[in-house]
Design an enzyme around this catalytic site. Structure first.
Site, PDB file in Angstrom:
ATOM      1  N   CYS A  56       0.835  -1.207   0.000  1.00  0.00           N
ATOM      2  CA  CYS A  56       0.000   0.000   0.000  1.00  0.00           C
ATOM      3  C   CYS A  56       0.871   1.259   0.000  1.00  0.00           C
ATOM      4  O   CYS A  56       1.875   1.336   0.713  1.00  0.00           O
ATOM      5  CB  CYS A  56      -0.916  -0.007   1.221  1.00  0.00           C
ATOM      6  SG  CYS A  56      -2.041   1.399   1.246  1.00  0.00           S
ATOM      7  N   CYS A  60       0.470   5.130   6.807  1.00  0.00           N
ATOM      8  CA  CYS A  60      -0.129   4.938   8.142  1.00  0.00           C
ATOM      9  C   CYS A  60       0.905   4.242   9.044  1.00  0.00           C
ATOM     10  O   CYS A  60       1.326   3.116   8.755  1.00  0.00           O
ATOM     11  CB  CYS A  60      -1.392   4.097   8.030  1.00  0.00           C
ATOM     12  SG  CYS A  60      -2.503   4.678   6.731  1.00  0.00           S
ATOM     13  N   CYS A  63       0.791   0.489  10.287  1.00  0.00           N
ATOM     14  CA  CYS A  63       0.314  -0.572   9.392  1.00  0.00           C
ATOM     15  C   CYS A  63       1.412  -1.441   8.789  1.00  0.00           C
ATOM     16  O   CYS A  63       2.364  -0.940   8.188  1.00  0.00           O
ATOM     17  CB  CYS A  63      -0.525   0.049   8.280  1.00  0.00           C
ATOM     18  SG  CYS A  63      -1.344  -1.216   7.279  1.00  0.00           S
ATOM     19  N   CYS A 100     -16.426  -9.232   6.366  1.00  0.00           N
ATOM     20  CA  CYS A 100     -15.821  -7.932   6.083  1.00  0.00           C
ATOM     21  C   CYS A 100     -14.555  -8.103   5.250  1.00  0.00           C
ATOM     22  O   CYS A 100     -13.622  -8.796   5.666  1.00  0.00           O
ATOM     23  CB  CYS A 100     -15.507  -7.246   7.411  1.00  0.00           C
ATOM     24  SG  CYS A 100     -14.782  -5.621   7.181  1.00  0.00           S
ATOM     25  N   CYS A 131     -19.532  -6.277   4.432  1.00  0.00           N
ATOM     26  CA  CYS A 131     -18.830  -5.042   4.809  1.00  0.00           C
ATOM     27  C   CYS A 131     -17.549  -4.982   3.991  1.00  0.00           C
ATOM     28  O   CYS A 131     -16.953  -6.021   3.693  1.00  0.00           O
ATOM     29  CB  CYS A 131     -18.508  -5.085   6.312  1.00  0.00           C
ATOM     30  SG  CYS A 131     -17.471  -3.711   6.870  1.00  0.00           S
ATOM     31  N   CYS A 191     -19.235   2.091   9.542  1.00  0.00           N
ATOM     32  CA  CYS A 191     -18.443   1.467  10.606  1.00  0.00           C
ATOM     33  C   CYS A 191     -17.176   2.314  10.700  1.00  0.00           C
ATOM     34  O   CYS A 191     -16.405   2.379   9.741  1.00  0.00           O
ATOM     35  CB  CYS A 191     -18.117   0.026  10.208  1.00  0.00           C
ATOM     36  SG  CYS A 191     -16.912  -0.762  11.294  1.00  0.00           S
ATOM     37  N   ARG A 264     -17.323  -2.147  18.955  1.00  0.00           N
ATOM     38  CA  ARG A 264     -16.596  -3.386  18.651  1.00  0.00           C
ATOM     39  C   ARG A 264     -15.245  -3.431  19.346  1.00  0.00           C
ATOM     40  O   ARG A 264     -14.414  -2.532  19.164  1.00  0.00           O
ATOM     41  CB  ARG A 264     -16.395  -3.491  17.136  1.00  0.00           C
ATOM     42  CG  ARG A 264     -15.695  -4.768  16.683  1.00  0.00           C
ATOM     43  CD  ARG A 264     -15.483  -4.704  15.182  1.00  0.00           C
ATOM     44  NE  ARG A 264     -16.759  -4.478  14.525  1.00  0.00           N
ATOM     45  CZ  ARG A 264     -17.536  -5.439  14.064  1.00  0.00           C
ATOM     46  NH1 ARG A 264     -17.177  -6.690  14.186  1.00  0.00           N
ATOM     47  NH2 ARG A 264     -18.676  -5.156  13.474  1.00  0.00           N
TER      48      ARG A 264
END
Ligand code: SAM
Ligand code: DTB
Ligand code: SF4
Length: 321
Positions: A56, A60, A63, A100, A131, A191, A264
């Site tokens: 990616c 971030c 990550c 998800c 999701c 979410c 969650r």
């Protein structure tokens, strides 16, 4: 029974006062609100699948899938449709009500996006809630996901607006809010949550919760993740630096501020004791990721979770949410 009001006008002072009150008072208040809106012994379970791993372009700093850090994770091709649907069918047999699908993208490209739409249709045909978490969306993508039957879109704010630039520089906090707005405008359920344990202060935690609760609609689902420190990332050395009671405080405050949302208990359960998780449920968490893996990190194995549910007298919710 009077239901606690759904508010969108929280002040920062109010949120800090909630978060920092004596622990027993906070948990009692959260459990009281929880019981007004939910069966306190029922937990919704979703299973995650990373349909596209690694490589990616975003930075971030938590990550494992960012290409900017040497995390030892191999970049993989996007998974095939039948493989994904087999995993979804398997998740259904374990009692998960929602599947998800996550992808390590800044945003979906045109070709891959068509395949994701097929995956969404396939998951819906299995009778599960679907999701996705695919990064930023434009209006057209949001509309097409809705049309394909997507129930939920996950897109986290991750942290407070003030702390955000210390965590991510390649997309802004406002970019994230814009994607949430597009999802909401299409009538899909939002979410959205964050990560605790990245070096943020309690003030940052209060600020993040205030942003969620003051959105035009509360997110239907609010994932609270404990940072899983990933080797090679700038946050690799944060392991063990968060007091579990502080994490539980965030869950309880989210429950009080967003009484009708599913809160969650998300990433980081593998590092938590059963007792910490039980306190999270007492504080109002009523949803978890279920299955041996999150996206790239380990999650407690399902047998262990089932045993924990049994010890606590919890049941897996059967209906959607
Ligand atoms: N690439 C998409 C995006 O960033 O929106 C979707 C996948 S991304 C991995 C989804 C969320 O997982 C992040 O926003 C973050 O809140 C959470 N996450 C990722 N890595 C994590 C970690 N090491 N510990 C805790 N949460 C993490
Ligand atoms: C969310 O808030 N947590 C999930 C889900 N939404 C996509 C992801 C957690 C990822 C944990 C680290 C990993 O597996 O790489
Ligand atoms: Fe990419 Fe999402 Fe990881 Fe950020 S959190 S680096 S956007 S996969």
């Amino acid at each position: 029974m009077t239901l606690s009001t759904i508010r969108h006008d929280w002040t920062h002072q109010e949120v800090e006062a909630l978060l920092n009150q004596p622990f027993n008072d906070l948990i009692f208040a959260a459990q009281t609100v929880h019981r007004q809106h939910f069966d306190p012994n029922s937990v919704q379970t979703s299973t995650l699948l990373n349909i596209k791993t690694g490589g990616c372009a975003e930075d971030c700093s938590y990550c494992s899938q960012s290409s900017r850090y040497d995390t030892g994770l191999d970049k993989e091709q996007m998974m095939q449709l039948d493989e994904v649907l087999n995993k979804a069918a398997q998740a259904k047999t374990t009692g998960a009500t929602r599947f998800c699908m996550g992808a390590a993208w800044r945003n979906p490209n045109a070709k891959d996006f068509e395949m994701v739409l097929n995956m969404v249709r396939g998951v819906k045909d299995l009778g599960m809630e679907a999701c996705c978490t695919l990064g930023m969306l434009n209006d057209e993508q949001a509309a097409r996901l809705k049309e394909a039957g997507l129930d939920y879109y996950n897109h986290n704010l991750d942290t407070s607006e003030s702390f955000y630039p210390q965590v991510i520089t390649t997309r802004s906090f406002q970019d994230r809010l814009d994607t949430l707005e597009r999802v909401r405008n299409q009538g899909m359920k939002v979410c959205s949550g964050g990560i605790i344990g990245m070096g943020e202060s309690n003030t940052d935690r209060a600020q993040m919760l205030r942003t969620f609760a003051n959105l035009p609609e509360h997110p239907h689902s609010v994932p609270i993740n404990l940072l899983v420190p990933m080797e090679g990332t700038p946050l690799a050395d944060m392991r063990g630096k968060t007091d579990p009671f502080d994490f539980i405080r965030v869950i309880a405050t989210a429950r009080i501020m967003m009484p009708a949302s599913y809160v969650r208990l998300s990433a980081g359960r593998s590092e938590m004791t059963d007792e910490t998780q039980a306190l999270c449920f007492l504080a109002g968490a009523n949803s978890i990721f279920y299955g041996d893996k999150l996206l790239t990190a380990d999650n407690p194995d399902s047998q262990h979770d089932l045993m924990l549910f049994k010890r606590l007298g919890l049941t897996q919710a059967t209906g959607g949410c």
